[in-house]
Design a protein around this motif. Structure first.
Motif, PDB file in Angstrom:
ATOM      1  N   ASN A 186       1.377  -1.304   0.014  1.00 31.56           N
ATOM      2  CA  ASN A 186       0.410   0.074  -0.301  1.00 31.56           C
ATOM      3  C   ASN A 186       0.908   1.076   0.365  1.00 31.56           C
ATOM      4  OD1 ASN A 186      -2.511  -1.043  -0.070  1.00 31.56           O
ATOM      5  ND2 ASN A 186      -2.452  -1.161   2.130  1.00 31.56           N
ATOM      6  N   SER A 187       2.221   1.223   0.950  1.00 31.53           N
ATOM      7  CA  SER A 187       2.668   2.115   0.003  1.00 31.53           C
ATOM      8  C   SER A 187       3.800   2.841  -0.433  1.00 31.53           C
ATOM      9  CB  SER A 187       4.135   2.815   1.672  1.00 31.53           C
ATOM     10  OG  SER A 187       4.828   1.237   1.182  1.00 31.53           O
ATOM     11  N   TYR A 188       3.482   1.994  -1.650  1.00 29.44           N
ATOM     12  CA  TYR A 188       3.291   2.753  -2.976  1.00 29.44           C
ATOM     13  C   TYR A 188       2.521   3.691  -3.778  1.00 29.44           C
ATOM     14  CZ  TYR A 188       7.380  -0.591  -2.916  1.00 29.44           C
ATOM     15  OH  TYR A 188       9.035  -1.353  -2.586  1.00 29.44           O
ATOM     16  N   LYS A 189       1.400   3.586  -3.068  1.00 30.18           N
ATOM     17  CA  LYS A 189       0.128   4.623  -3.728  1.00 30.18           C
ATOM     18  C   LYS A 189       0.781   5.908  -3.835  1.00 30.18           C
ATOM     19  CE  LYS A 189      -3.742   1.576  -2.260  1.00 30.18           C
ATOM     20  NZ  LYS A 189      -5.070   1.225  -2.491  1.00 30.18           N
ATOM     21  N   PRO A 190       1.125   6.642  -2.339  1.00 30.66           N
ATOM     22  CA  PRO A 190       0.932   8.197  -2.674  1.00 30.66           C
ATOM     23  C   PRO A 190       2.006   8.447  -4.518  1.00 30.66           C
ATOM     24  CG  PRO A 190       1.543   7.089  -1.065  1.00 30.66           C
ATOM     25  CD  PRO A 190       1.259   6.362  -1.633  1.00 30.66           C
ATOM     26  N   ILE A 191       3.206   7.865  -4.871  1.00 29.75           N
ATOM     27  CA  ILE A 191       4.283   7.929  -5.669  1.00 29.75           C
ATOM     28  C   ILE A 191       3.125   7.911  -7.381  1.00 29.75           C
ATOM     29  CG2 ILE A 191       5.876   7.382  -7.207  1.00 29.75           C
ATOM     30  CD1 ILE A 191       6.034   5.150  -5.041  1.00 29.75           C
ATOM     31  N   ALA A 192       1.628   7.195  -7.522  1.00 27.18           N
ATOM     32  CA  ALA A 192       0.273   7.758  -8.339  1.00 27.18           C
ATOM     33  C   ALA A 192       0.233   8.670  -7.881  1.00 27.18           C
ATOM     34  CB  ALA A 192       0.012   5.710  -9.066  1.00 27.18           C
ATOM     35  N   GLY A 214      -1.092  20.662 -14.955  1.00 24.55           N
ATOM     36  CA  GLY A 214      -0.143  20.798 -16.500  1.00 24.55           C
ATOM     37  C   GLY A 214       1.563  20.125 -16.704  1.00 24.55           C
ATOM     38  N   LYS A 215       2.135  19.798 -14.703  1.00 24.20           N
ATOM     39  CA  LYS A 215       3.852  19.583 -15.277  1.00 24.20           C
ATOM     40  C   LYS A 215       4.158  18.417 -15.744  1.00 24.20           C
ATOM     41  CE  LYS A 215       3.977  23.017 -11.724  1.00 24.20           C
ATOM     42  NZ  LYS A 215       4.337  23.037 -10.257  1.00 24.20           N
ATOM     43  N   MET A 216       3.646  18.224 -17.136  1.00 23.96           N
ATOM     44  CA  MET A 216       4.759  16.344 -17.842  1.00 23.96           C
ATOM     45  C   MET A 216       5.320  16.273 -17.066  1.00 23.96           C
ATOM     46  SD  MET A 216       1.337  15.761 -19.725  1.00 23.96           S
ATOM     47  CE  MET A 216       1.715  14.575 -20.474  1.00 23.96           C
ATOM     48  N   ASP A 217       6.473  16.892 -17.411  1.00 21.70           N
ATOM     49  CA  ASP A 217       8.340  16.350 -17.223  1.00 21.70           C
ATOM     50  C   ASP A 217       7.727  15.923 -15.672  1.00 21.70           C
ATOM     51  OD1 ASP A 217       8.177  17.477 -19.923  1.00 21.70           O
ATOM     52  OD2 ASP A 217       9.775  19.242 -18.754  1.00 21.70           O
ATOM     53  N   SER A 218       7.556  16.362 -14.677  1.00 17.30           N
ATOM     54  CA  SER A 218       7.592  15.906 -13.609  1.00 17.30           C
ATOM     55  C   SER A 218       6.288  14.624 -12.971  1.00 17.30           C
ATOM     56  CB  SER A 218       7.117  16.994 -12.413  1.00 17.30           C
ATOM     57  OG  SER A 218       7.684  17.945 -12.194  1.00 17.30           O
ATOM     58  N   ALA A 219       5.319  15.289 -13.709  1.00 19.59           N
ATOM     59  CA  ALA A 219       4.232  14.294 -13.787  1.00 19.59           C
ATOM     60  C   ALA A 219       5.054  12.608 -14.445  1.00 19.59           C
ATOM     61  CB  ALA A 219       3.599  13.667 -14.498  1.00 19.59           C
ATOM     62  N   LYS A 220       5.892  12.740 -15.461  1.00 19.64           N
ATOM     63  CA  LYS A 220       6.262  11.409 -16.408  1.00 19.64           C
ATOM     64  C   LYS A 220       7.555  10.827 -15.127  1.00 19.64           C
ATOM     65  CE  LYS A 220       9.112  10.923 -20.341  1.00 19.64           C
ATOM     66  NZ  LYS A 220      10.004  10.740 -20.966  1.00 19.64           N
ATOM     67  N   ILE A 221       8.495  11.633 -14.814  1.00 19.76           N
ATOM     68  CA  ILE A 221       9.294  10.832 -13.437  1.00 19.76           C
ATOM     69  C   ILE A 221       8.107  10.643 -12.296  1.00 19.76           C
ATOM     70  CG2 ILE A 221      11.108  11.591 -11.628  1.00 19.76           C
ATOM     71  CD1 ILE A 221      11.535  13.859 -12.965  1.00 19.76           C
ATOM     72  N   TYR A 222       7.506  10.791 -12.124  1.00 21.90           N
ATOM     73  CA  TYR A 222       6.462  10.149 -11.231  1.00 21.90           C
ATOM     74  C   TYR A 222       6.123   8.120 -11.280  1.00 21.90           C
ATOM     75  CZ  TYR A 222       8.201  13.266  -7.265  1.00 21.90           C
ATOM     76  OH  TYR A 222       9.144  13.990  -6.634  1.00 21.90           O
ATOM     77  N   ILE A 223       5.281   8.449 -12.621  1.00 21.78           N
ATOM     78  CA  ILE A 223       4.689   8.011 -13.341  1.00 21.78           C
ATOM     79  C   ILE A 223       5.973   6.723 -13.342  1.00 21.78           C
ATOM     80  CG2 ILE A 223       4.246   6.805 -15.491  1.00 21.78           C
ATOM     81  CD1 ILE A 223       1.536   8.325 -13.521  1.00 21.78           C
ATOM     82  N   GLU A 224       7.171   7.388 -14.316  1.00 18.71           N
ATOM     83  CA  GLU A 224       7.918   5.683 -14.371  1.00 18.71           C
ATOM     84  C   GLU A 224       8.413   5.272 -13.472  1.00 18.71           C
ATOM     85  OE1 GLU A 224      10.730   8.065 -16.491  1.00 18.71           O
ATOM     86  OE2 GLU A 224      10.056   7.518 -18.643  1.00 18.71           O
ATOM     87  N   GLU A 225       8.734   6.025 -11.800  1.00 21.35           N
ATOM     88  CA  GLU A 225       8.670   5.086 -10.999  1.00 21.35           C
ATOM     89  C   GLU A 225       8.015   4.590 -10.290  1.00 21.35           C
ATOM     90  OE1 GLU A 225       9.415   6.772  -6.215  1.00 21.35           O
ATOM     91  OE2 GLU A 225       9.578   8.015  -7.962  1.00 21.35           O
ATOM     92  N   ALA A 226       6.579   5.316 -10.614  1.00 23.51           N
ATOM     93  CA  ALA A 226       5.474   3.704  -9.961  1.00 23.51           C
ATOM     94  C   ALA A 226       5.427   3.009 -11.012  1.00 23.51           C
ATOM     95  CB  ALA A 226       4.509   4.692 -10.049  1.00 23.51           C
ATOM     96  N   LEU A 227       5.345   2.955 -12.104  1.00 23.65           N
ATOM     97  CA  LEU A 227       5.854   1.686 -12.802  1.00 23.65           C
ATOM     98  C   LEU A 227       6.641   0.519 -12.511  1.00 23.65           C
ATOM     99  CD1 LEU A 227       4.315   3.099 -16.347  1.00 23.65           C
ATOM    100  CD2 LEU A 227       2.911   1.766 -15.066  1.00 23.65           C
ATOM    101  N   ARG A 228       7.813   1.163 -11.650  1.00 23.98           N
ATOM    102  CA  ARG A 228       8.810   0.443 -12.235  1.00 23.98           C
ATOM    103  C   ARG A 228       9.028  -0.090 -10.827  1.00 23.98           C
ATOM    104  NH1 ARG A 228      11.837   4.693 -12.348  1.00 23.98           N
ATOM    105  NH2 ARG A 228      12.382   5.093 -10.044  1.00 23.98           N
ATOM    106  N   GLU A 229       8.223   0.372  -9.405  1.00 26.92           N
ATOM    107  CA  GLU A 229       8.832  -0.135  -8.118  1.00 26.92           C
ATOM    108  C   GLU A 229       7.359  -1.219  -8.115  1.00 26.92           C
ATOM    109  OE1 GLU A 229       9.937   0.651  -5.621  1.00 26.92           O
ATOM    110  OE2 GLU A 229      11.784   2.291  -6.980  1.00 26.92           O
ATOM    111  N   THR A 230       6.460  -0.858  -8.715  1.00 26.35           N
ATOM    112  CA  THR A 230       5.209  -1.532  -8.495  1.00 26.35           C
ATOM    113  C   THR A 230       4.862  -2.657  -9.941  1.00 26.35           C
ATOM    114  OG1 THR A 230       3.179  -0.602  -9.793  1.00 26.35           O
ATOM    115  CG2 THR A 230       3.769   0.238  -7.760  1.00 26.35           C
TER     116      THR A 230
END
Length: 477
Positions: free
Chosen positions: A194-200, A210-226
């Protein structure tokens, strides 16, 4: 075959638990280990069986955890009325006290907060979270969960600044929790997942801004970590925000892939109102961007159906809450009126006594003791609960009936070694339900109920000329 084997093993565990005194922690672990993501009626019955054992053993914390897990399962499966019912049971049975385990208290307030949030009662929802926050100290797991729920409410209230700050705090606290996790990894697997939820969720906030670069960083982290986590809740939320990101980035193929994963999970596992509406709304937007009008129209109709169902369900629960509030207000008003009458009566009594001593101080006084009349009546609230559970054919029925009518099961067992299902049937007869009613509530035929009555007469040696309902009434005298 696997399901039958699992059921046999579970029944063996329950039988073993009666012969071997297990600790409250053992039972809590069993409740935690019941798979949440795929949980339904079968798992609820198992938890209810454990609750009965905990109740008999005086394990209040375990009993509380059991009710709250059942409430959370009903919430996940989009049955908000039953979810509220089980959190209400925790209150009605006075399970939250100064001695209650902190984790149980925390879950009570956070689950209640989620339910009120679903009904749009955001002020009440925030109060529940404030109550929970006031009871925890330096616990990163609880702190991340609280910040995550605060962020969701702030986001609904369109306070994006507060929501982003809360999601950032949740993200950092969740990381801190994983770094300081308990060595007993089995005990904390669900919490770690459950602790991985805040990333997404954090990616979603940057996406909205509208900050696509920041969103991309955390989306990629979420997909990688989970990627190796099988828990459906994590898969749902990660895929949902990945779908949102790729849709905005113009990669419709990836967006469709992730959103269809979410759709599948929301249909078969996480059926809650917010989950289903969120993914269907995004699918409509995606197919409109792709120019697939038929698919967009199909999901538009599905969204309407889901919303109508949720609105009807929420209205029922709101009506229940409104009646309860009205009842509470009426009780308070009656209490105030009673207090005024008592005060007025006391004042008159004091004046009379003062006059008595003033005019007749030379006369011998008499001691007057007034014994208030105590009227002992049935617990109407408990009786109503029992009737409601009987009509719903709820697994909790026999447990609550034994609370209402203590000694009933024991008296029957003195006569014959009845099964639990037979005692349950006897309880229906004791409550004076007709053959037709019992058939309706237990989803059986009238013929089946009549056959059960006939066999019961034989077992209990009830004379043919004696009414079976009267026999059960006299049993408890």
């Amino acid at each position: 075959m696997a399901k039958i084997l699992f059921s046999c093993l579970f029944l063996f565990f329950l039988s073993y638990s009666f012969s071997q005194k297990l600790t409250e922690e053992n039972y809590k672990n069993v409740i935690f280990d019941v798979e949440f993501t795929t949980a339904g009626d079968r798992e609820i019955k198992k938890i209810d069986s454990i609750i009965s054992i905990c109740h008999q053993s005086g394990y209040n914390n375990c009993e509380t955890f059991g009710y709250l897990k059942i409430a959370n399962i009903y919430n996940k499966n989009n049955d908000i009325k039953k979810a509220f019912y089980y959190t209400d049971l925790v209150e009605k049975k006075n399970l939250i006290t100064s001695d209650t385990d902190l984790e149980a208290v925390f879950y009570f307030y956070t689950i209640r907060s989620l339910l009120y949030q679903k009904l749009g009662e955001r002020v009440t929802s925030l109060k529940m979270l404030d109550e929970a926050r006031g009871r925890i100290k330096d616990n990163p797991y609880f702190e991340y969960l609280l910040d995550w729920q605060y962020a969701g409410i702030y986001n609904e209230m369109n306070d994006k600044k507060k929501a982003l700050k809360a999601y950032k705090n949740a993200y950092l606290k969740a990381k801190e929790f994983r770094e300081k996790q308990d060595p007993d990894i089995r005990k904390n697997m669900n919490k770690i997942s459950n602790s991985y939820k805040p990333i997404a969720y954090l990616a979603g906030m940057y996406l909205e801004a509208g900050k696509m670069d920041s969103a991309k960083i955390y989306i990629e982290e979420a997909l990688r970590e989970t990627k190796d986590i099988q828990e459906k809740g994590i898969q749902y939320i990660t895929s949902l925000y990945a779908g949102k990101y790729y849709m905005q980035a113009g990669d419709y193929k990836k967006a469709q892939h992730h959103l269809l994963i979410c759709k599948n999970i929301s249909v078969y596992h996480y059926k809650s109102q917010n989950n289903r509406e969120a993914v269907i709304t995004d699918l409509i937007s995606l197919y409109e961007k792709m120019g697939e009008k038929d698919s967009a129209a199909y999901y538009s109709r599905e969204l309407l159906t889901v919303k109508q169902f949720n609105e009807a369900q929420n209205k029922v629960q709101k009506d229940i809450l409104d009646k309860r509030k009205a009842g509470d207000e009426a009780n308070k008003k009656e209490e105030r009126s009673t207090l005024i009458y008592i005060c007025a009566g006391l004042l008159v009594a004091i004046i009379c006594i003062a006059l008595y001593f003033f005019y007749f101080k030379k006369e011998k006084t008499e001691n007057i003791s007034v014994s208030p009349e105590i009227i002992a009546g049935q617990d109407n609230d408990l009786f109503e609960q029992v009737i409601m559970l009987a009509k719903e054919n709820n697994p909790e029925f026999l447990t609550r009936f034994n609370d209402y009518c203590p000694g009933f099961s024991e008296k029957l067992l003195e006569i014959e070694n009845f099964k639990s299902s037979e005692i349950r049937f006897c309880a229906y007869l004791y409550l004076n339900f007709s053959t037709k009613d019992i058939a309706e509530y237990t989803f059986t035929s009238v013929r089946t109920v009549q056959t059960k009555k006939y066999r019961l007469r034989k077992k209990l040696n009830i004379p043919n000329d004696m009414d079976i309902y009267l026999w059960f009434k006299t049993l408890m005298k």
